[in-house]
Design a protein around this motif. Structure first.
Motif, PDB file in Angstrom:
ATOM      1  N   UNK A 196     -72.995  -1.098 -55.365  1.00 17.91           N
ATOM      2  CA  UNK A 196     -73.607  -0.261 -56.391  1.00 17.91           C
ATOM      3  C   UNK A 196     -72.751  -0.354 -57.655  1.00 17.91           C
ATOM      4  N   UNK A 197     -73.398  -0.669 -58.755  1.00 22.62           N
ATOM      5  CA  UNK A 197     -72.679  -0.868 -60.023  1.00 22.62           C
ATOM      6  C   UNK A 197     -73.036   0.243 -60.985  1.00 22.62           C
ATOM      7  N   UNK A 198     -72.034   0.944 -61.460  1.00 25.22           N
ATOM      8  CA  UNK A 198     -72.251   2.104 -62.325  1.00 25.22           C
ATOM      9  C   UNK A 198     -72.092   1.705 -63.793  1.00 25.22           C
ATOM     10  N   UNK A 199     -73.204   1.695 -64.495  1.00 23.00           N
ATOM     11  CA  UNK A 199     -73.192   1.295 -65.908  1.00 23.00           C
ATOM     12  C   UNK A 199     -72.511   2.354 -66.761  1.00 23.00           C
ATOM     13  N   UNK A 200     -72.084   1.937 -67.913  1.00 20.94           N
ATOM     14  CA  UNK A 200     -71.471   2.870 -68.847  1.00 20.94           C
ATOM     15  C   UNK A 200     -71.812   2.406 -70.251  1.00 20.94           C
ATOM     16  N   UNK A 230     -78.033   9.805 -55.591  1.00 17.33           N
ATOM     17  CA  UNK A 230     -78.281   9.326 -54.223  1.00 17.33           C
ATOM     18  C   UNK A 230     -78.000   7.844 -54.053  1.00 17.33           C
ATOM     19  N   UNK A 231     -78.224   7.052 -55.085  1.00 19.11           N
ATOM     20  CA  UNK A 231     -78.011   5.611 -54.913  1.00 19.11           C
ATOM     21  C   UNK A 231     -76.533   5.313 -54.632  1.00 19.11           C
ATOM     22  N   UNK A 249     -90.159 -12.758 -61.533  1.00 23.36           N
ATOM     23  CA  UNK A 249     -88.935 -11.991 -61.788  1.00 23.36           C
ATOM     24  C   UNK A 249     -89.300 -10.624 -62.348  1.00 23.36           C
ATOM     25  N   UNK A 250     -89.118  -9.615 -61.561  1.00 25.00           N
ATOM     26  CA  UNK A 250     -89.533  -8.278 -62.006  1.00 25.00           C
ATOM     27  C   UNK A 250     -88.344  -7.489 -62.533  1.00 25.00           C
ATOM     28  N   UNK A 251     -88.691  -6.495 -63.328  1.00 19.23           N
ATOM     29  CA  UNK A 251     -87.659  -5.578 -63.818  1.00 19.23           C
ATOM     30  C   UNK A 251     -86.898  -4.951 -62.653  1.00 19.23           C
ATOM     31  N   UNK A 252     -87.654  -4.490 -61.647  1.00 17.53           N
ATOM     32  CA  UNK A 252     -87.003  -3.821 -60.519  1.00 17.53           C
ATOM     33  C   UNK A 252     -86.013  -4.733 -59.807  1.00 17.53           C
ATOM     34  N   UNK A 253     -86.350  -6.014 -59.712  1.00 13.45           N
ATOM     35  CA  UNK A 253     -85.418  -6.946 -59.060  1.00 13.45           C
ATOM     36  C   UNK A 253     -84.135  -7.079 -59.863  1.00 13.45           C
ATOM     37  N   UNK A 254     -84.252  -6.979 -61.187  1.00 20.44           N
ATOM     38  CA  UNK A 254     -83.060  -7.121 -62.035  1.00 20.44           C
ATOM     39  C   UNK A 254     -82.237  -5.835 -62.079  1.00 20.44           C
ATOM     40  N   UNK A 255     -82.834  -4.716 -61.689  1.00 16.12           N
ATOM     41  CA  UNK A 255     -82.064  -3.478 -61.504  1.00 16.12           C
ATOM     42  C   UNK A 255     -81.480  -3.454 -60.092  1.00 16.12           C
ATOM     43  N   UNK A 256     -82.180  -4.126 -59.197  1.00 13.94           N
ATOM     44  CA  UNK A 256     -81.684  -4.207 -57.821  1.00 13.94           C
ATOM     45  C   UNK A 256     -82.413  -3.317 -56.835  1.00 13.94           C
ATOM     46  N   UNK A 257     -83.554  -2.765 -57.265  1.00 12.91           N
ATOM     47  CA  UNK A 257     -84.318  -1.948 -56.329  1.00 12.91           C
ATOM     48  C   UNK A 257     -85.496  -2.722 -55.739  1.00 12.91           C
ATOM     49  N   UNK A 258     -85.479  -4.040 -55.994  1.00 11.02           N
ATOM     50  CA  UNK A 258     -86.406  -4.933 -55.298  1.00 11.02           C
ATOM     51  C   UNK A 258     -85.559  -6.136 -54.903  1.00 11.02           C
ATOM     52  N   UNK A 259     -85.953  -6.838 -53.884  1.00 14.98           N
ATOM     53  CA  UNK A 259     -85.126  -7.937 -53.393  1.00 14.98           C
ATOM     54  C   UNK A 259     -85.758  -9.238 -53.790  1.00 14.98           C
ATOM     55  N   UNK A 319     -75.139 -10.256 -49.755  1.00 10.47           N
ATOM     56  CA  UNK A 319     -74.790  -9.184 -50.695  1.00 10.47           C
ATOM     57  C   UNK A 319     -76.038  -8.769 -51.479  1.00 10.47           C
ATOM     58  N   UNK A 320     -76.263  -7.462 -51.528  1.00  3.85           N
ATOM     59  CA  UNK A 320     -77.333  -6.950 -52.389  1.00  3.85           C
ATOM     60  C   UNK A 320     -76.715  -6.004 -53.411  1.00  3.85           C
ATOM     61  N   UNK A 321     -77.029  -6.245 -54.661  1.00  7.87           N
ATOM     62  CA  UNK A 321     -76.490  -5.428 -55.754  1.00  7.87           C
ATOM     63  C   UNK A 321     -77.558  -4.499 -56.303  1.00  7.87           C
TER      64      UNK A 321
END
Lengths: 189, 116
Positions: free
Chosen positions: A148-152, A124-125, A179-189, A92-94
């Motif tokens: 894909x998780x949609x924040x609110x 697009x995501x 641990x990068x920011x992008x990994x915690x957003x999910x645009x890096x693995x 699973x990739x989030x």
């Protein structure tokens, strides 16, 4: 001095009015900017991830109730009413987005990167996550499910990246750098 | 803090993770104002959030917004941010209607080179 843009003048006008009416001080504005640029940043999120990687019990708590699990860090500048942490696994990739505007777990990740606010990313995501992720350099096998998780305003998401095997032998400082920011957003693995 | 307080200057745009957090100083000021006012109890962050969402939605219904393409500009985003903040402050009667407009015009008419 250079020509200021109309918005810059407008922002200055607003600030001067608020200061005159004692709703605001310039120092308070400076302080916010400093806080978000320096003290709050992706490092807070990285500390949470590092702890979850090192401590399975903590990880379970974090995935169960993110808001409660990060209380012990006492991060300032929150705006996170409800934090949901989603775990990447081999299958699973989030990835996190805010399709409405730019809701983002600031207290954990600092200010959002500019592409996060980009309408192209925001639409697009959701429609074609694999293609967008590939553009970020994350190419996923077909058997990996993408969520894909949609924040609110009410719920903010953060991705718990997979722990690299190498992390086991590293000290905490070295782990934090993984641990990068992008990994915690999910645009890096 | 008088009228001549410069908006640019000391606030060099910071870099983080290789990106500019704010492209231009005014964007940082706008963000900082919103947060500082919220911290001071002038409004709830959720109220601002709601106003921002509404502002963006309205813009997305305009021809400009409908055809806006990537790279969607941080600038556009902070324009919305500023507009939302002004509207909320007017609604809360913290800033009088038209006051920002009037002062902006006054500032725009300043002779250059006389900021200090």
């Amino acid at each position: 001095m250079s020509e200021l843009k109309p918005q810059a003048i407008r922002a200055e006008a607003l600030e001067s009015l608020l200061i005159e009416q004692n709703h605001l001080t310039a120092e308070a504005v400076d302080e916010v900017i400093i806080r978000y640029n320096e003290r709050v940043g992706p490092m807070n999120g990285a500390r949470v991830v590092a702890k979850a990687w090192a401590d399975p019990d903590y990880k379970a708590c974090l995935l169960e109730d993110g808001t409660k699990a990060i209380e012990e860090f006492e991060f300032e500048g929150g705006e996170i009413d409800k934090l949901v942490v989603v775990e990447n696994t081999a299958t699973v990739h989030n990835v996190v987005v805010c399709t409405l505007c730019s809701c983002y777990p600031w207290g954990l990740l600092g200010l959002p990167p500019r592409w996060y606010k980009d309408p192209a990313y925001r639409s697009r995501i959701v429609r074609e996550p694999r293609a967008v992720l590939a553009e970020f350099g994350v190419v996923l096998d077909d058997d990996v499910e993408v969520k894909v998780w949609d924040s609110s305003a009410e719920v903010r998401y953060m991705v718990l990246p997979m722990r690299p095997d190498a992390a086991a032998a590293m000290d905490e400082r070295a782990v934090l750098e993984l641990i990068t920011r992008d990994a915690m957003i999910g645009v890096a693995r | 803090m008088g009228l001549d307080q410069p908006l640019e200057g000391a606030l060099a745009p910071p870099m983080r993770n290789g990106e500019l957090a704010f492209e231009e100083p005014w964007q940082g000021r706008v963000f900082g104002m919103a947060k500082a006012l919220c911290d001071a109890g002038c409004f709830e962050w959720a109220e601002f959030q709601a106003q921002l969402v509404e502002t963006i939605r309205e813009w997305e219904r305009t021809p400009e917004g409908e055809y806006a393409s990537a790279p969607a500009e941080q600038e556009t985003y902070y324009n919305h941010f500023l507009a939302a903040l002004e509207r909320l402050l007017e609604a809360k009667q913290l800033v009088a209607g038209g006051a920002v407009e009037a002062r902006s015009e006054a500032f725009a008419a300043r002779p250059h080179g006389h900021d200090h």
